[in-house]
Write a protein that holds these residues in place. Structure first.
Motif, PDB file in Angstrom:
ATOM      1  N   ILE A   1       0.921  -1.525   0.047  1.00 53.93           N
ATOM      2  CA  ILE A   1       0.018  -0.330   0.093  1.00 53.93           C
ATOM      3  C   ILE A   1       0.688   1.237   0.188  1.00 53.93           C
ATOM      4  O   ILE A   1       1.846   1.724   1.223  1.00 53.93           O
ATOM      5  CB  ILE A   1      -0.553   0.015   1.181  1.00 53.93           C
ATOM      6  CG1 ILE A   1      -0.985  -0.797   1.355  1.00 53.93           C
ATOM      7  CG2 ILE A   1      -1.747   1.049   1.172  1.00 53.93           C
ATOM      8  CD1 ILE A   1      -1.979  -1.487   2.648  1.00 53.93           C
ATOM      9  N   LYS A   2       0.860   2.727  -0.817  1.00 55.84           N
ATOM     10  CA  LYS A   2       1.496   3.373  -0.582  1.00 55.84           C
ATOM     11  C   LYS A   2       0.852   4.546  -1.278  1.00 55.84           C
ATOM     12  O   LYS A   2      -0.802   4.856  -1.657  1.00 55.84           O
ATOM     13  CB  LYS A   2       2.239   3.327  -2.092  1.00 55.84           C
ATOM     14  CG  LYS A   2       3.120   4.744  -2.146  1.00 55.84           C
ATOM     15  CD  LYS A   2       3.842   4.388  -3.429  1.00 55.84           C
ATOM     16  CE  LYS A   2       3.822   5.027  -4.600  1.00 55.84           C
ATOM     17  NZ  LYS A   2       3.835   5.120  -5.890  1.00 55.84           N
ATOM     18  N   LEU A   3       0.890   5.590  -0.228  1.00 53.74           N
ATOM     19  CA  LEU A   3      -0.458   7.003  -0.367  1.00 53.74           C
ATOM     20  C   LEU A   3       0.546   7.931  -0.064  1.00 53.74           C
ATOM     21  O   LEU A   3       1.949   8.158   0.785  1.00 53.74           O
ATOM     22  CB  LEU A   3      -1.047   6.914   1.371  1.00 53.74           C
ATOM     23  CG  LEU A   3      -1.807   7.832   1.203  1.00 53.74           C
ATOM     24  CD1 LEU A   3      -2.492   7.987   0.161  1.00 53.74           C
ATOM     25  CD2 LEU A   3      -2.509   7.771   2.921  1.00 53.74           C
ATOM     26  N   GLU A   4       0.595   9.019  -1.230  1.00 52.35           N
ATOM     27  CA  GLU A   4       1.307  10.070  -1.019  1.00 52.35           C
ATOM     28  C   GLU A   4       1.011  10.811  -1.205  1.00 52.35           C
ATOM     29  O   GLU A   4      -0.845  11.104  -1.932  1.00 52.35           O
ATOM     30  CB  GLU A   4       1.732  10.604  -2.565  1.00 52.35           C
ATOM     31  CG  GLU A   4       2.890   9.479  -3.190  1.00 52.35           C
ATOM     32  CD  GLU A   4       3.423   9.901  -4.206  1.00 52.35           C
ATOM     33  OE1 GLU A   4       3.693  10.984  -4.443  1.00 52.35           O
ATOM     34  OE2 GLU A   4       4.261   8.360  -4.979  1.00 52.35           O
ATOM     35  N   GLU A   5       1.123  12.023  -0.158  1.00 51.08           N
ATOM     36  CA  GLU A   5      -0.268  13.705   0.152  1.00 51.08           C
ATOM     37  C   GLU A   5       0.718  14.546  -0.090  1.00 51.08           C
ATOM     38  O   GLU A   5       1.736  14.739   0.540  1.00 51.08           O
ATOM     39  CB  GLU A   5      -0.894  13.388   1.704  1.00 51.08           C
ATOM     40  CG  GLU A   5      -1.816  11.803   1.584  1.00 51.08           C
ATOM     41  CD  GLU A   5      -2.980  12.132   3.487  1.00 51.08           C
ATOM     42  OE1 GLU A   5      -4.068  11.686   2.811  1.00 51.08           O
ATOM     43  OE2 GLU A   5      -1.226  11.759   4.103  1.00 51.08           O
ATOM     44  N   GLY A   6       0.211  15.130  -0.519  1.00 56.12           N
ATOM     45  CA  GLY A   6       0.593  16.595  -0.186  1.00 56.12           C
ATOM     46  C   GLY A   6      -0.102  17.725   0.749  1.00 56.12           C
ATOM     47  O   GLY A   6      -1.526  17.185   0.069  1.00 56.12           O
ATOM     48  N   ARG A   7       0.616  18.938   0.893  1.00 55.94           N
ATOM     49  CA  ARG A   7      -0.418  19.809   2.062  1.00 55.94           C
ATOM     50  C   ARG A   7       0.226  21.267   1.856  1.00 55.94           C
ATOM     51  O   ARG A   7       1.579  21.227   1.643  1.00 55.94           O
ATOM     52  CB  ARG A   7      -0.419  19.496   3.259  1.00 55.94           C
ATOM     53  CG  ARG A   7      -0.727  17.901   3.545  1.00 55.94           C
ATOM     54  CD  ARG A   7      -1.158  17.442   5.027  1.00 55.94           C
ATOM     55  NE  ARG A   7      -1.716  16.284   5.272  1.00 55.94           N
ATOM     56  CZ  ARG A   7      -0.655  15.333   5.038  1.00 55.94           C
ATOM     57  NH1 ARG A   7       0.914  15.273   4.780  1.00 55.94           N
ATOM     58  NH2 ARG A   7      -0.991  14.306   5.131  1.00 55.94           N
ATOM     59  N   TYR A   8      -0.510  22.521   1.821  1.00 51.53           N
ATOM     60  CA  TYR A   8       0.170  23.646   1.147  1.00 51.53           C
ATOM     61  C   TYR A   8      -0.083  24.092   2.106  1.00 51.53           C
ATOM     62  O   TYR A   8      -0.913  23.917   3.445  1.00 51.53           O
ATOM     63  CB  TYR A   8      -0.762  24.629   0.508  1.00 51.53           C
ATOM     64  CG  TYR A   8      -0.509  26.263   0.654  1.00 51.53           C
ATOM     65  CD1 TYR A   8       0.482  26.579   0.490  1.00 51.53           C
ATOM     66  CD2 TYR A   8      -1.615  27.143   1.318  1.00 51.53           C
ATOM     67  CE1 TYR A   8       0.779  27.881  -0.221  1.00 51.53           C
ATOM     68  CE2 TYR A   8      -1.503  27.844   1.647  1.00 51.53           C
ATOM     69  CZ  TYR A   8      -0.586  28.974   0.942  1.00 51.53           C
ATOM     70  OH  TYR A   8      -0.572  30.422   1.321  1.00 51.53           O
ATOM     71  N   PHE A   9       0.061  25.019   3.417  1.00 53.70           N
ATOM     72  CA  PHE A   9       0.353  25.481   4.828  1.00 53.70           C
ATOM     73  C   PHE A   9       1.030  27.090   4.485  1.00 53.70           C
ATOM     74  O   PHE A   9       2.264  27.607   3.844  1.00 53.70           O
ATOM     75  CB  PHE A   9       1.466  24.787   5.409  1.00 53.70           C
ATOM     76  CG  PHE A   9       2.881  25.206   5.493  1.00 53.70           C
ATOM     77  CD1 PHE A   9       3.176  25.699   6.397  1.00 53.70           C
ATOM     78  CD2 PHE A   9       3.324  23.914   5.042  1.00 53.70           C
ATOM     79  CE1 PHE A   9       4.815  25.405   5.963  1.00 53.70           C
ATOM     80  CE2 PHE A   9       4.441  24.277   5.119  1.00 53.70           C
ATOM     81  CZ  PHE A   9       5.489  25.191   5.689  1.00 53.70           C
ATOM     82  N   TYR A  10      -0.273  28.214   5.600  1.00 51.57           N
ATOM     83  CA  TYR A  10       1.126  29.233   5.975  1.00 51.57           C
ATOM     84  C   TYR A  10       0.026  29.494   7.401  1.00 51.57           C
ATOM     85  O   TYR A  10      -0.890  29.013   7.556  1.00 51.57           O
ATOM     86  CB  TYR A  10      -0.624  30.423   5.209  1.00 51.57           C
ATOM     87  CG  TYR A  10      -0.173  31.715   5.144  1.00 51.57           C
ATOM     88  CD1 TYR A  10       0.995  32.137   4.721  1.00 51.57           C
ATOM     89  CD2 TYR A  10      -1.089  32.316   6.300  1.00 51.57           C
ATOM     90  CE1 TYR A  10       0.777  33.836   4.470  1.00 51.57           C
ATOM     91  CE2 TYR A  10      -0.759  33.650   6.439  1.00 51.57           C
ATOM     92  CZ  TYR A  10       0.297  34.217   5.508  1.00 51.57           C
ATOM     93  OH  TYR A  10       0.720  35.822   6.176  1.00 51.57           O
ATOM     94  N   VAL A  11       1.385  30.456   7.711  1.00 48.28           N
ATOM     95  CA  VAL A  11       1.326  30.168   9.215  1.00 48.28           C
ATOM     96  C   VAL A  11       1.601  32.164   9.614  1.00 48.28           C
ATOM     97  O   VAL A  11       3.051  32.267   9.496  1.00 48.28           O
ATOM     98  CB  VAL A  11       1.876  29.329  10.328  1.00 48.28           C
ATOM     99  CG1 VAL A  11       1.866  30.184  11.844  1.00 48.28           C
ATOM    100  CG2 VAL A  11       1.487  28.121   9.869  1.00 48.28           C
ATOM    101  N   SER A  12       0.607  32.983   9.661  1.00 47.92           N
ATOM    102  CA  SER A  12       1.292  33.413  10.840  1.00 47.92           C
ATOM    103  C   SER A  12       1.546  34.550  11.614  1.00 47.92           C
ATOM    104  O   SER A  12       0.168  34.689  12.610  1.00 47.92           O
ATOM    105  CB  SER A  12       0.338  35.153   9.855  1.00 47.92           C
ATOM    106  OG  SER A  12       1.599  37.104   9.509  1.00 47.92           O
ATOM    107  N   ARG A  13       2.106  34.434  12.890  1.00 48.73           N
ATOM    108  CA  ARG A  13       2.346  34.369  13.836  1.00 48.73           C
ATOM    109  C   ARG A  13       3.015  35.429  14.996  1.00 48.73           C
ATOM    110  O   ARG A  13       4.232  35.728  14.194  1.00 48.73           O
ATOM    111  CB  ARG A  13       3.103  33.231  14.795  1.00 48.73           C
ATOM    112  CG  ARG A  13       2.428  33.007  16.059  1.00 48.73           C
ATOM    113  CD  ARG A  13       3.194  31.997  16.072  1.00 48.73           C
ATOM    114  NE  ARG A  13       1.759  30.137  16.065  1.00 48.73           N
ATOM    115  CZ  ARG A  13       2.440  29.099  16.088  1.00 48.73           C
ATOM    116  NH1 ARG A  13       3.315  28.583  16.461  1.00 48.73           N
ATOM    117  NH2 ARG A  13       1.633  27.968  14.862  1.00 48.73           N
ATOM    118  N   PRO A  14       2.096  35.962  15.449  1.00 48.54           N
ATOM    119  CA  PRO A  14       2.471  37.111  16.021  1.00 48.54           C
ATOM    120  C   PRO A  14       3.130  37.191  17.528  1.00 48.54           C
ATOM    121  O   PRO A  14       1.623  36.293  18.560  1.00 48.54           O
ATOM    122  CB  PRO A  14       1.483  38.079  15.917  1.00 48.54           C
ATOM    123  CG  PRO A  14       0.167  37.471  15.978  1.00 48.54           C
ATOM    124  CD  PRO A  14       0.518  36.176  15.198  1.00 48.54           C
TER     125      PRO A  14
END
Length: 490
Positions: free
Chosen positions: A394-407
């Motif tokens: 079993i093979k699973l490939e996942e891609g995720r975009y992330f954005y964090v703006s933290r004061p």
């Protein structure tokens, strides 16, 4: 006596010579292209699978030991270890074109919807998932790519201008180093996964390793941790600080000394984390209510198109493409179904155009955005001793975009309560590839499952470069070249 000792030495030497790891590569006889995901059987119901580059490794006990190689679209091949050696470890396979003429006796093209319906009717006969134990090898490869990393320290009256300038310079260097890091991480473990039902599993781990570059071992929390250390160096190091982000207090007593005192992380994995990873992958191969595979066989959700026929292990295989019929259907891909038992022997899937997985966008409110924009994989089945189809790979490939703006705000634990405000914005992509090789299967009783006990943690070996000897006596996935060539710092 001397002759007896000499004879024993010779026998031991012969055993050592014969018990060896053999690595070979499968290629198409005509094109010489590598053949991935072929089954290499070292026993009647055990073996390994070739990786995406066509390589596999087996443990050979004698030169006359034989292996059988089978792959969709190719004729089976049985070779001895000596044969593999004589081929210089490059094994060509022949396409199985001429074996398929019997399928077109009627001149009538097979109906895709009819084949799917029969596959669904035969699920209970072809598959069994509850009360099984599986010998498994798991590999996770993770990549993190930062597209943007901005730091900004607001001016503060109690911080000297020279220190502020040095801090900004250090943060700029840190930002460039992180963006150029191209973080990569490999995690392997071998064990036994016990399945009660789709919601109950237990895991016993025999060995685990982690291959990473310690200097570039980055996560969003680690990036924040490194920036905190830089800023603390240029504040009053005799004081401690409260650390807040927005309305939330993170720490009450933060100081550079406390950061330096932190104990090194133990080289241990949580069993629940490893079990969750393996169980979620295994669920991709099961046909329980509302599972991914069962949904792929729902004619209300998907449309089907007959493409061609092929063969696997001398069985005729129907090749059927599927695509979303309804908006809530997410995947497109290919199903491979046997003509005899109507068992699904292989599934390829990926997000259909315009489809996405989990996502949330709180960019304006909390400065966070997340989108799962890629998911694709492969599931391959093999018959076990009871003629039940069990997952082999079993093979699973996942891609995720992330954005964090933290004061972030550093507040002195002093009567003056001087404040230093700091903002950072981080944006990028995370890609993970999870693979599960199942090398043996057997039934267990409900009593067996209930009496099993699980450890809470398991130690792992930390590696900084690939070491082929670690898994030499185990059935595993042969690593790709990127893993073999990986070099990490201490």
């Amino acid at each position: 006596m001397k002759k007896t000792v000499a004879l024993l030495c010779m026998l031991l030497a012969t055993t050592v010579v014969c018990a060896q790891n053999i690595t070979a590569r499968l290629v198409d006889k005509n094109t010489e292209k590598p053949i991935p995901f072929a089954a290499i059987k070292t026993g009647e119901y055990n073996g390994v699978i070739s990786n995406e580059e066509g390589y596999f490794t087996i443990q050979a006990t004698a030169q006359n030991q034989t292996v059988t190689i089978s792959c969709l679209g190719y004729t089976n091949k049985t070779l001895s270890v000596q044969d593999i050696t004589d081929l210089h470890f490059i094994i060509p396979l022949d396409e199985a074109i001429n074996q398929l003429s019997t399928v077109y006796i009627s001149n009538k093209k097979p109906n895709a919807d009819s084949i799917i319906a029969r596959a669904r009717r035969n699920l209970s006969k072809n598959y069994q998932t509850n009360l099984y134990k599986h010998d498994i090898f798991s590999r996770e490869t993770a990549y993190m790519d930062f597209d943007k990393l901005d730091f900004n320290i607001e001016k503060s009256s109690h911080v000297k201008k020279g220190n502020l300038k040095l801090a900004n310079s250090s943060l700029d260097s840190l930002s460039k180093a992180i963006i150029n890091s191209k973080t990569k991480h490999f995690k392997d473990f071998k064990g036994v996964l016990y399945v009660g039902d789709s919601s109950q599993t237990k895991l016993s781990v025999q060995k685990a390793t982690e291959l990473l570059d310690q200097k570039n071992n980055l996560s969003i929390d680690e990036v924040q941790n490194r920036t905190e250390r830089v800023i603390l160096k240029y504040l009053d190091t005799t004081l401690t600080y409260k650390l807040k982000t927005g309305l939330f207090k993170i720490e009450d007593s933060l100081s550079l000394k406390e950061k330096d005192k932190q104990e090194p992380k133990k080289n241990e994995y949580e069993i629940n984390d490893l079990k969750g990873q393996a169980t979620e992958l295994l669920k991709r191969s099961q046909f329980y209510d509302n599972s991914m595979l069962l949904k792929l066989l729902d004619a209300n959700l998907y449309t089907y198109r007959f493409v061609d026929v092929s063969s696997f292990n001398n069985e005729l295989i129907y090749i059927i493409n599927y695509a979303p019929r309804r908006s809530k259907a997410k995947y497109t891909g290919t199903l491979y179904i046997t003509n005899d038992t109507y068992a699904i022997t292989r599934v390829n899937f990926k997000f259909a155009e315009g489809k996405r997985g989990e996502k949330f966008n709180l960019k304006l409110l909390l400065g966070v955005k997340y989108v799962e924009n890629r998911r694709q994989g492969t599931v391959i089945f093999q018959k076990d001793s009871l003629n039940i189809y069990q997952p082999q790979y079993i093979k699973l490939e996942e891609g995720r975009y992330f954005y964090v703006s933290r004061p972030l705000k550093f507040i002195e634990n002093s009567p003056e309560k001087n404040k230093t405000s700091f903002d950072f914005t981080i944006e990028g992509n995370i890609m993970t590839k999870q693979e599960l090789l199942l090398t043996a299967h057997s039934n267990i009783s409900q009593t067996d499952f209930k009496t099993l006990t699980e450890a809470k943690t398991v130690p792992y070996m930390t590696l900084h470069s690939y070491d082929a000897t670690i898994w030499k006596d185990n059935q595993t996935l042969e690593p790709l070249e990127e893993m073999k060539e990986f070099k990490g710092g201490d």
